[in-house]
Design an enzyme around this catalytic site. Structure first.
Site, PDB file in Angstrom:
ATOM      1  N   LYS A 177      -6.570   4.699   2.136  1.00 33.62           N
ATOM      2  CA  LYS A 177      -7.216   3.561   2.787  1.00 33.62           C
ATOM      3  C   LYS A 177      -8.363   3.968   3.693  1.00 33.62           C
ATOM      4  CE  LYS A 177      -3.273   3.207   5.867  1.00 33.62           C
ATOM      5  NZ  LYS A 177      -3.763   3.430   7.220  1.00 33.62           N
ATOM      6  N   THR A 178      -8.245   5.110   4.356  1.00 34.70           N
ATOM      7  CA  THR A 178      -9.382   5.561   5.157  1.00 34.70           C
ATOM      8  C   THR A 178     -10.576   5.814   4.251  1.00 34.70           C
ATOM      9  OG1 THR A 178      -7.803   6.651   6.597  1.00 34.70           O
ATOM     10  CG2 THR A 178     -10.112   7.181   6.934  1.00 34.70           C
ATOM     11  N   ASP A 194      -8.681  -1.155  10.682  1.00 29.57           N
ATOM     12  CA  ASP A 194      -7.651  -0.301  10.102  1.00 29.57           C
ATOM     13  C   ASP A 194      -6.304  -0.663  10.719  1.00 29.57           C
ATOM     14  OD1 ASP A 194      -6.508   1.628   8.604  1.00 29.57           O
ATOM     15  OD2 ASP A 194      -7.237   3.326   9.779  1.00 29.57           O
ATOM     16  N   GLU A 195      -5.210  -0.351  10.043  1.00 28.66           N
ATOM     17  CA  GLU A 195      -3.860  -0.595  10.559  1.00 28.66           C
ATOM     18  C   GLU A 195      -3.711  -2.023  11.072  1.00 28.66           C
ATOM     19  OE1 GLU A 195      -1.808   1.683   9.971  1.00 28.66           O
ATOM     20  OE2 GLU A 195      -2.697   3.658  10.275  1.00 28.66           O
ATOM     21  N   GLN A 216       8.545  -3.428   3.755  1.00 27.53           N
ATOM     22  CA  GLN A 216       9.319  -4.641   3.528  1.00 27.53           C
ATOM     23  C   GLN A 216      10.143  -5.061   4.730  1.00 27.53           C
ATOM     24  OE1 GLN A 216      12.008  -1.904   2.406  1.00 27.53           O
ATOM     25  NE2 GLN A 216      11.679  -2.545   4.468  1.00 27.53           N
ATOM     26  N   ARG A 257       3.865  11.761   5.536  1.00 23.45           N
ATOM     27  CA  ARG A 257       2.724  12.565   5.979  1.00 23.45           C
ATOM     28  C   ARG A 257       2.609  13.840   5.171  1.00 23.45           C
ATOM     29  NH1 ARG A 257       0.118   8.892   7.295  1.00 23.45           N
ATOM     30  NH2 ARG A 257       1.851   7.888   6.251  1.00 23.45           N
TER      31      ARG A 257
END
Length: 891
Positions: A40-41, A226-227, A257, A768
């Site tokens: 996404k970045t 973002d986020e 979820q 991560r």
DNA sequence: ATCCTGATTTTTTTT
DNA sequence: AAATCAGGAT
């Protein structure tokens, strides 16, 4: 022309289809639902570059918002790689930095000066405490921390003190309302804002002043966030205002979820089902509350749920707030909307004539009664007229976005409000939704583990992450004796990995709380492995640094009482709390600033001769310094003069301790930071005219850059940080340490029912890792100075056995523990102790035991009367058992 | 006003 | 174990 074409090709190269679609999407609102590691970045930065390359926007027309400085830095760097120096003209920063920047230009419109001080959490806490004292409220019953939390929550939902006071439904809330009001008045008086204010005040500014809003919303042609799932209501509103003009708002939210109890949803095929049974990815047409009746008893003394029962003049009034918060009985921050429908019975009372609720007002009932009774209320959950996502739902934060069941947040404690994604869709009905599902980061093993763990969060199977990277190595799960052994193991592995050719920069160690880094740091230092700690005990929170900053603050903002009280007597100059409060009181009565009052100590009634002299001396130097400050001399120079002339350095030098030496070095470091600021060519991040370099600017900068955000990726450092800090980052090799019950999941989170949030955190940690994942836990650990015995974290158990390569050390005897145990009983008491415990139990701390029903456990405590405390690994419970009677045996 | 001592609390997580 | 705090002695 051709150049542009190749540039575009380069930008889009290597993007998959949905990524490409997101990058090239034209004008209009855009929602990206992105799973972990789905790039996404990358999408964000490439879209920025694409907008510029295609002339959709000039760099100065782009604002990209993140939550943390770290993320902002990363985004800036990566965007810089694509667009070069042009990043400088863009606003790439956190909500708070951008707010501060806007406010600095317009603060006068809100009754602040542009030199306003920014209060951090600790400053704010202190101020809350002072307000409590002023109002004569017992800080034992109402802790500053909890009040502060409530105030913060109110601010984050854009509830003003007045609005809060209107809605008060309990004694506790009344207290909060009082403090909130007084707190905000104080801040205004002191020309100061706390972190939340930065958001709230800029929202106020944009709402109140059309010209300001118009200015910014026209300037920012494209707003990227973002986020997004972590935004709270204030931030949501903030974005709305800024993106209102062009409506080019792109938000990227993570995906997982959740669920909301008692909620029914209408599925795409027209069937109805409880939200508990939804899977991520399901399509939902609508969601609504299932009407339900709950019967609850309230004592007349209860203050739960905002219910009040009062008897006066022969009548009893039962009231709730119209939309009171009926937690599962849990207080103030859960939000099931309900109203009292009727009083079902009144215990111990004959049937009483009642006024129908409707004739009083919703949520109220009145009946004739001389005395107070306990009241059993029938509470009705009201079928919602609003869509379900208008509720902020805690603690699970489940929600449905764009008709698709999705995510949650690990930042619940900060007031994050998942519903924003829903409101996004609500506000922007034409929003384009793009989902990114392919993971480019981790091995399948790691993804499977993450999926398996998150699956335990009630909402069942999440959309499974998938990858083309391949299976990879199993996850290494290790049990160690204690935190020291754990640290040695981690250090040893790091050493080995480095020897085998890994770079230190590829390795990260995650832990739940900052305190856990210390032991590891010790061993790393000894092994001579260079490392960096992200976050943690913060440079800017050290006493001497805060002092120095307070000095500077007072020079810039003479109204700041907080900063003034901090420095007035450090170093000691004979101005104690009595004298100070005299001056403070005088300033209050006269209505002037603390600076002015202190400048003329003769005018302060009741001030002793010694104190007057002390104030004169002190203010003398302060006035000189202020003049220097107004000459706009370099900050570093000013700082230096200040530390010398205030006698601060002298005081430290006189201490002649290692500690004081360290403090001096820290101040020197601050001097370096200031010097760097002085020589920096522009006042960071371009754009805004009038943001010239000044002391005020400097102070703002360091107030918002909490840590010396110096994460250096290049320099070959092993990285240590908390799991929260790990968000958004990735490393080839990851260690998750301290995976024990009570540590992770953290005991406090457990108490507050935050288990699912902890699990999400675990999910974050696991995902991560790109290649190798280590999970370690210790059999015993020192917590609060006392040895504790913990069971492995349930999260460890949730990772499927076949994905791991478990190695459990043979249990070791805890010699040192026993030695300490005998020390606990001073020799003088030894006999008494023996008498009280006639039958020396066969059990010792740390013994492994087996219980017929509860299974394996470990002895965590011994109590008089032959009682052993055992923590069982099966259900993580801790039980007290009589050693001689319970069906337990040593293993 | 300052210093000393014992008691109490602290460890979520971030801006 | 370390830090903060309250109350009392100096």
């Amino acid at each position: 022309m051709e150049d542009t074409q190749t540039e575009l090709d380069q930008l889009l190269e290597g993007l998959n289809e949905p990524q490409r679609e997101a990058v090239t999407y034209g004008d209009g609102p855009l929602l990206i639902l992105a799973g972990a590691g789905s790039g996404k970045t990358r999408v964000l930065t490439h879209r920025i570059a694409y907008l510029i390359a295609t002339d959709h926007a000039k760099p100065s027309e782009i604002i990209a918002i993140t939550f943390t400085n770290k993320a902002a830095g990363e985004m800036r760097d990566r965007a810089g790689l694509l667009v070069g120096r042009r990043v400088r003209a863009m606003w790439v920063m956190t909500f708070h930095s951008a707010s501060a920047r806007i406010l600095r230009a317009h603060a006068d419109k809100l009754g602040f000066t542009r030199q306003f001080t920014i209060y951090d959490q600790a400053d704010s806490r202190r101020l809350v405490k002072r307000c409590l004292d002023d109002l004569g409220i017992d800080p034992k019953r109402y802790t500053p921390a909890s009040i502060q939390h409530q105030i913060s929550a109110a601010k984050n939902s854009l509830t003003s003190p007045d609005e809060y006071a209107q809605a008060v439904g309990s004694v506790y809330e009344q207290v909060v309302a009082d403090v909130y009001g007084s707190y905000d008045r104080q801040l205004l008086r002191m020309n100061a804002m706390d972190f939340d204010d930065l958001l709230v005040r800029s929202v106020n500014l944009l709402e109140l002043f059309d010209s300001v809003r118009h200015g910014y919303s026209t300037t920012f042609r494209h707003v990227l966030v973002d986020e997004y799932q972590d935004t709270n209501h204030a931030q949501y509103r903030w974005l709305q205002l800024l993106a209102g003009e062009h409506r080019n708002l792109m938000v990227v939210g993570d995906d997982a979820q959740c669920l909301v109890e008692g909620t029914l949803v209408m599925m795409a095929d027209g069937s109805e089902r409880p939200i508990e049974l939804l899977n991520v990815g399901d399509e939902v047409l609508s969601a609504y509350r299932e009407p339900a009746r709950i019967v609850r008893t309230y004592r007349s003394t209860d203050r739960r749920d905002g219910v009040r029962i009062r008897t006066a003049g022969g009548r009893t009034l039962v009231s709730t707030r119209e939309h009171t918060h009926f937690a599962g009985g849990l207080g103030d921050n859960s939000h099931q909307v309900a109203v009292i429908s009727q009083v079902a019975t009144i215990e111990g009372a004959p049937p009483l004539p009642m006024t129908p609720a409707s004739s009083v007002r919703p949520g109220m009932l009145m009946f004739d009664a001389e005395q107070e009774y306990d009241v059993v209320l029938e509470v009705e959950r009201v079928p919602l007229t609003k869509p379900v996502y208008d509720l902020d739902i805690e603690p699970t934060h489940n929600f449905i976005a764009n008709g698709i069941v999705t995510h949650n947040s690990i930042y619940g404690f900060r007031g994050a409000d998942i519903t924003n994604i829903l409101e996004f869709e609500d506000t922007f009905t034409d929003a384009k939704v793009i989902k990114l599902e392919q993971n480019y980061r981790s091995t399948q093993t790691i993804l499977d583990a993450a999926n398996a763990v998150i699956r335990n969060n009630r909402g069942q199977k999440p959309k499974s992450l998938w990858t083309e990277i391949g299976q990879g190595d199993p996850i290494k799960v290790r049990e160690l004796d204690d935190e020291h052994a754990e640290a040695r193991y981690v250090t040893g592995e790091i050493q080995r990995l480095i020897d085998e050719g890994s770079s230190r920069a590829e390795i990260a160690v995650f832990y739940r709380t900052n305190a856990q880094s210390r032991v590891l740091e010790d061993t790393l230092v000894r092994a001579e492995i260079p490392y960096q700690v992200i976050g943690g005990p913060k440079f800017y929170e050290r006493m001497e640094i805060k002092d120095a900053i307070a000095y500077l603050t007072v020079l810039v903002n003479p109204q700041d009482v907080g900063a003034f009280t901090r420095i007035v007597n450090s170093p000691r100059r004979g101005i104690g709390s009595t004298s100070l409060s005299r001056v403070l009181g005088h300033a209050n009565t006269v209505g002037g600033s603390i600076w002015d009052a202190a400048s003329e100590p003769d005018q302060v009634p009741g001030l002793g001769a010694a104190a007057i002299k002390a104030f004169k001396r002190f203010m003398g130097t302060m006035h000189t310094l202020r003049e220097r400050a107004e000459q706009n001399i370099p900050v570093a120079k000013l700082l230096n003069e200040l530390l010398e002339e205030s006698g601060y350095l002298e005081w430290l030098r006189a201490e002649r301790t290692i500690e004081a030496q360290g403090r001096i070095e820290n101040l020197e470091e601050l001097g370096n930071v200031a010097a760097q600021y002085d020589v920096a060519d522009t006042p960071r991040d371009g754009a805004e005219a009038g943001a010239e370099k000044s002391l005020g600017e400097f102070l703002q900068q360091i107030a918002l850059v909490a840590d010396a955000d110096t994460r250096s990726d290049e320099e070959g450092l092993v990285t240590l940080m908390t799991l929260h800090n790990a968000k958004g980052l990735e490393y080839p090799i990851v260690f998750m340490i301290g995976c024990e019950e009570q540590v992770f999941p953290h005991s406090r989170a457990l108490e507050e029912g935050g288990l699912e949030e902890e699990r999400r955190l675990c999910y974050v940690g696991i995902t991560r890792a790109e290649r190798d994942l280590y999970v370690t836990y210790a059999r015993t650990r020192t917590v609060f100075g006392a040895r504790t015995f913990g069971a492995p974290s349930r999260f460890v158990g949730e990772i499927p056995e076949d994905l791991t390569d478990r190695e459990v050390q043979a249990p070791r005897r805890f010699a040192s523990i026993r030695a300490r145990a005998t020390q606990w009983n001073p020799p003088a008491d030894a006999e008494a102790y023996e008498r009280e415990q006639p039958a020396p139990t066969a059990y010792r701390l740390g013994d492994d035991v087996v219980h017929v029903a509860f299974g394996d456990g470990v002895v965590t405590g011994l109590e008089p009367g032959g009682i052993v405390v055992i923590r069982f690994s099966k259900d993580h419970s801790e039980r007290k058992l009589v050693a001689d009677l319970a069906p337990i045996s040593k293993r």
